[in-house]
Design an enzyme around this catalytic site. Structure first.
Site, PDB file in Angstrom:
ATOM      1  N   PHE A  82      25.527  36.983  -4.518  1.00  0.00           N
ATOM      2  CA  PHE A  82      26.975  36.801  -4.567  1.00  0.00           C
ATOM      3  C   PHE A  82      27.418  35.468  -3.956  1.00  0.00           C
ATOM      4  O   PHE A  82      28.514  34.996  -4.257  1.00  0.00           O
ATOM      5  CB  PHE A  82      27.692  37.910  -3.788  1.00  0.00           C
ATOM      6  N   ALA A  83      26.618  34.921  -3.050  1.00  0.00           N
ATOM      7  CA  ALA A  83      27.058  33.776  -2.242  1.00  0.00           C
ATOM      8  C   ALA A  83      27.455  32.604  -3.137  1.00  0.00           C
ATOM      9  O   ALA A  83      26.613  31.984  -3.776  1.00  0.00           O
ATOM     10  CB  ALA A  83      25.940  33.358  -1.285  1.00  0.00           C
ATOM     11  N   SER A 126      30.450  35.637 -14.370  1.00  0.00           N
ATOM     12  CA  SER A 126      31.894  35.754 -14.527  1.00  0.00           C
ATOM     13  C   SER A 126      32.295  35.624 -15.983  1.00  0.00           C
ATOM     14  O   SER A 126      31.629  34.940 -16.772  1.00  0.00           O
ATOM     15  CB  SER A 126      32.574  34.650 -13.709  1.00  0.00           C
ATOM     16  N   TYR A 151      34.586  25.853 -11.475  1.00  0.00           N
ATOM     17  CA  TYR A 151      34.044  27.167 -11.108  1.00  0.00           C
ATOM     18  C   TYR A 151      33.369  27.815 -12.306  1.00  0.00           C
ATOM     19  O   TYR A 151      32.223  28.272 -12.227  1.00  0.00           O
ATOM     20  CB  TYR A 151      35.160  28.077 -10.582  1.00  0.00           C
ATOM     21  N   LYS A 155      29.158  28.797 -13.214  1.00  0.00           N
ATOM     22  CA  LYS A 155      28.605  30.072 -13.683  1.00  0.00           C
ATOM     23  C   LYS A 155      27.812  29.874 -14.973  1.00  0.00           C
ATOM     24  O   LYS A 155      26.755  30.486 -15.172  1.00  0.00           O
ATOM     25  CB  LYS A 155      29.719  31.104 -13.871  1.00  0.00           C
ATOM     26  N   LEU A 202      45.300  36.991  -7.459  1.00  0.00           N
ATOM     27  CA  LEU A 202      46.617  37.597  -7.660  1.00  0.00           C
ATOM     28  C   LEU A 202      46.889  38.793  -6.753  1.00  0.00           C
ATOM     29  O   LEU A 202      47.920  38.844  -6.073  1.00  0.00           O
ATOM     30  CB  LEU A 202      46.766  38.021  -9.131  1.00  0.00           C
ATOM     31  N   SER A 218      54.343  33.481  -6.703  1.00  0.00           N
ATOM     32  CA  SER A 218      54.590  32.621  -7.863  1.00  0.00           C
ATOM     33  C   SER A 218      53.795  33.143  -9.055  1.00  0.00           C
ATOM     34  O   SER A 218      52.579  33.335  -8.958  1.00  0.00           O
ATOM     35  CB  SER A 218      54.172  31.182  -7.558  1.00  0.00           C
TER      36      SER A 218
END
Length: 337
Positions: A82-83, A126, A151, A155, A202, A218
């Protein structure tokens, strides 16, 4: 009792997966540099399971320490990785951090696992690998498009590195789990999402706004081509997600994998808009949320939700919790903080 290494095991998804592993009888060793996690999470894991996992605090970007650690723990039967840094917006602002942290650490781990006679590796991937997919829901066969953010690109690169490693060495068995948007907390409210600083995701921003920690939420754009103009995502309860890691790991340990590199989508199969998530929070909390519509955010895609048939049929795994279940657990967790 097999020993499993969980990197980033004090983080959000990692800690819930550690709980699932310990409840299933596995011995767990965690590596975490605490850059985006708290040492207090260990107390939560202990309170839920009655067992304290072994823990080592170091940064996997330190190649020498990573080598030393894996020599010390030669009896590890599997690794769940996961890191990584994980915020889309931050990756746009600081891409080099993301490439260093998400790619180098993966390479250093695989270099050591590559030496073993039998290595089992679960990769935290992801849905961002798909970019903006042409067709919804997204299947595992959807084309891997150019990533919308650094990001997402890390992945994609990570999966390519693992796939090439598995192709070159049949002793390495890996599963990449492409998950959609994890939310919620353990039913005990002993562990949950604990962002350091301003939340990048979120749901913690919603719950912190509901708790009065943040003045206003926002909502980035209301002019997307969706039912209400806000972005659509597939929000999956983190406990369902943790259980999927357990199932995938068991598949490798039992040698049930059909190939030594496999990929599965993990989601609910249902897309929810930002405004629908807000309404869900308002239902479970009996609160009106203070939010405003602002300009779109760079790096955000319009819509992403999973086709989960492969995980349902091949892994025998299915998400069980509803959006309201997850939001309710997230709100109860927030109230303990």
């Amino acid at each position: 009792m097999a020993k499993i290494l969980v990197t980033g095991g004090l983080g959000y998804i990692g800690s819930h997966t550690v709980v699932a592993l310990q409840e299933a009888g596995f011995k767990v060793v965690i590596v975490d540099n605490l850059s985006n996690a708290s040492i207090k999470v260990l107390d939560g894991i202990l309170a839920i399971t009655g067992k304290l996992p072994e823990f080592e605090n170091f940064d996997l970007r330190d190649k020498h320490k990573t080598q030393q650690f894996l020599k010390k723990h030669e009896d590890i039967s599997g690794v769940i990785h996961f890191a990584a840094s994980k915020a889309v917006g931050e990756s746009v602002e600081n891409p080099l951090l993301y490439y260093e942290n998400n790619v180098n650490t993966l390479i250093y781990l695989l270099q050591e696992l590559n030496k073993k006679d039998n290595a089992n590796f679960i990769f935290s991937s992801s849905c961002t690998v798909y970019g903006q997919a042409d067709v919804m829901p997204i299947t595992e066969e959807a084309p891997i498009k150019q990533a919308e953010s650094p990001y997402g690109n890390t992945k994609q690169i990570g999966e390519a590195i693992i796939k090439d490693t598995c192709k070159a060495n049949k002793n390495v068995n890996a599963i990449a789990l492409r998950y959609f948007n994890p939310i919620g907390a353990h039913k005990s409210s002993k562990i949950g999402e604990l962002p350091i600083g301003v939340p990048q995701n979120l749901v913690p921003y919603i719950t912190q706004t509901g708790a009065g920690i943040r003045e206003q939420l926002s909502v980035f754009g209301d002019d997307y081509p969706t039912t209400d103009g806000t972005c659509v995502r597939d929000y999956i309860h983190v406990v369902d997600l943790a259980n999927a890691h357990l199932v995938a790991l068991q598949r490798l340990l039992d040698k049930e994998n059909q190939n030594n590199f496999e990929v599965f989508n993990l989601g609910t199969g249902t897309g929810s808009s930002v405004l629908e998530v807000i309404k869900s929070f308002e239902r479970v909390s009996n609160k009106n949320l203070n939010y405003k519509i602002v300009e779109r955010r760079e790096g955000d895609i319009v819509s992403a939700f999973a086709d989960t048939k492969k995980a349902n049929s091949v892994l025998g795994w299915k998400a069980k919790s509803t959006l309201d279940d997850a939001m309710d657990s997230a709100w109860k967790w927030q109230q303990t903080l």
